[in-house]
Scaffold this motif. Structure first.
Motif, short mmCIF file in Angstrom:
data_model
loop_
_atom_site.label_atom_id
_atom_site.label_comp_id
_atom_site.label_asym_id
_atom_site.label_seq_id
_atom_site.Cartn_x
_atom_site.Cartn_y
_atom_site.Cartn_z
N GLU A 246 -8.19 -9.38 94.08
CA GLU A 246 -8.04 -9.12 92.65
C GLU A 246 -6.94 -9.99 92.07
O GLU A 246 -6.00 -10.37 92.76
N LEU A 247 -7.07 -10.28 90.80
CA LEU A 247 -6.07 -11.09 90.12
C LEU A 247 -4.87 -10.23 89.75
O LEU A 247 -4.96 -9.00 89.65
N ASP A 248 -3.76 -10.89 89.54
CA ASP A 248 -2.56 -10.21 89.08
C ASP A 248 -2.84 -9.55 87.73
O ASP A 248 -3.64 -10.05 86.93
N SER A 249 -2.18 -8.44 87.45
CA SER A 249 -2.45 -7.72 86.19
C SER A 249 -2.09 -8.56 84.96
O SER A 249 -2.76 -8.46 83.93
N GLN A 250 -1.06 -9.41 85.07
CA GLN A 250 -0.71 -10.27 83.93
C GLN A 250 -1.80 -11.30 83.67
O GLN A 250 -2.14 -11.58 82.51
N GLN B 228 -4.99 -10.96 84.43
CA GLN B 228 -6.11 -10.22 83.86
C GLN B 228 -5.89 -9.95 82.37
O GLN B 228 -6.82 -10.07 81.57
N HIS B 229 -4.65 -9.61 81.99
CA HIS B 229 -4.34 -9.34 80.59
C HIS B 229 -4.49 -10.61 79.74
O HIS B 229 -5.02 -10.56 78.63
N ILE C 294 -6.43 -13.20 80.41
CA ILE C 294 -7.86 -13.49 80.30
C ILE C 294 -8.50 -12.59 79.26
O ILE C 294 -9.32 -13.04 78.44
N PHE C 295 -8.11 -11.31 79.23
CA PHE C 295 -8.63 -10.38 78.23
C PHE C 295 -8.28 -10.83 76.82
O PHE C 295 -9.12 -10.83 75.92
N GLN D 283 -10.38 -13.77 75.78
CA GLN D 283 -11.75 -13.36 75.44
C GLN D 283 -11.80 -12.76 74.04
O GLN D 283 -12.73 -13.02 73.28
#
Length: 110
Positions: free
Chosen positions: A83-87, A89-90, A92-93, A96
């Motif tokens: 899984e990617l780091d939460s930062q 992922q944030h 990337i979100f 988007q």
């Protein structure tokens, strides 16, 4: 004299109605012929029962056989991708969301 005119008018009317009737019948036949699927088209009922023996890799989109696809699915279940780091992922979100806003209102984000 009046009877002759009536006969001529009636004959003309019958000729016109026959022409219109023939034209309507031809149009209906042509429309039905246009609405039919092409002869080489496989019916949907046959496609539903067809067994799919080839697949694409969810990783790179490469064509796989059924055995390779099953082995890849087992491997992915045994060893899931990290899984990617939460930062990350944030971020990337947020990117988007930015892309979606640009599609709707491109003048807002310059």
């Amino acid at each position: 004299m009046k009877t002759a005119r009536r006969v001529v008018r009636l004959a003309a009317w019958m000729a016109v109605s026959q022409i219109v009737g023939v034209t309507t019948a031809m149009t209906a036949t042509m429309t039905a012929a246009i609405a039919l699927p092409p002869p080489d088209d496989i019916p949907e009922e046959v496609l539903r029962t067809e067994i799919i023996t080839e697949a694409r890799s969810p990783i790179d989109g490469k064509a796989l056989t059924a055995a390779e696809y099953a082995a890849l699915q087992e491997d992915l279940q045994d060893h899931p991708p990290p899984e990617l780091d939460s930062q990350v992922q944030h971020i990337i979100f947020l990117l988007q969301i930015r892309r979606a806003i640009r599609r709707v209102a491109p003048f807002l984000l310059n």
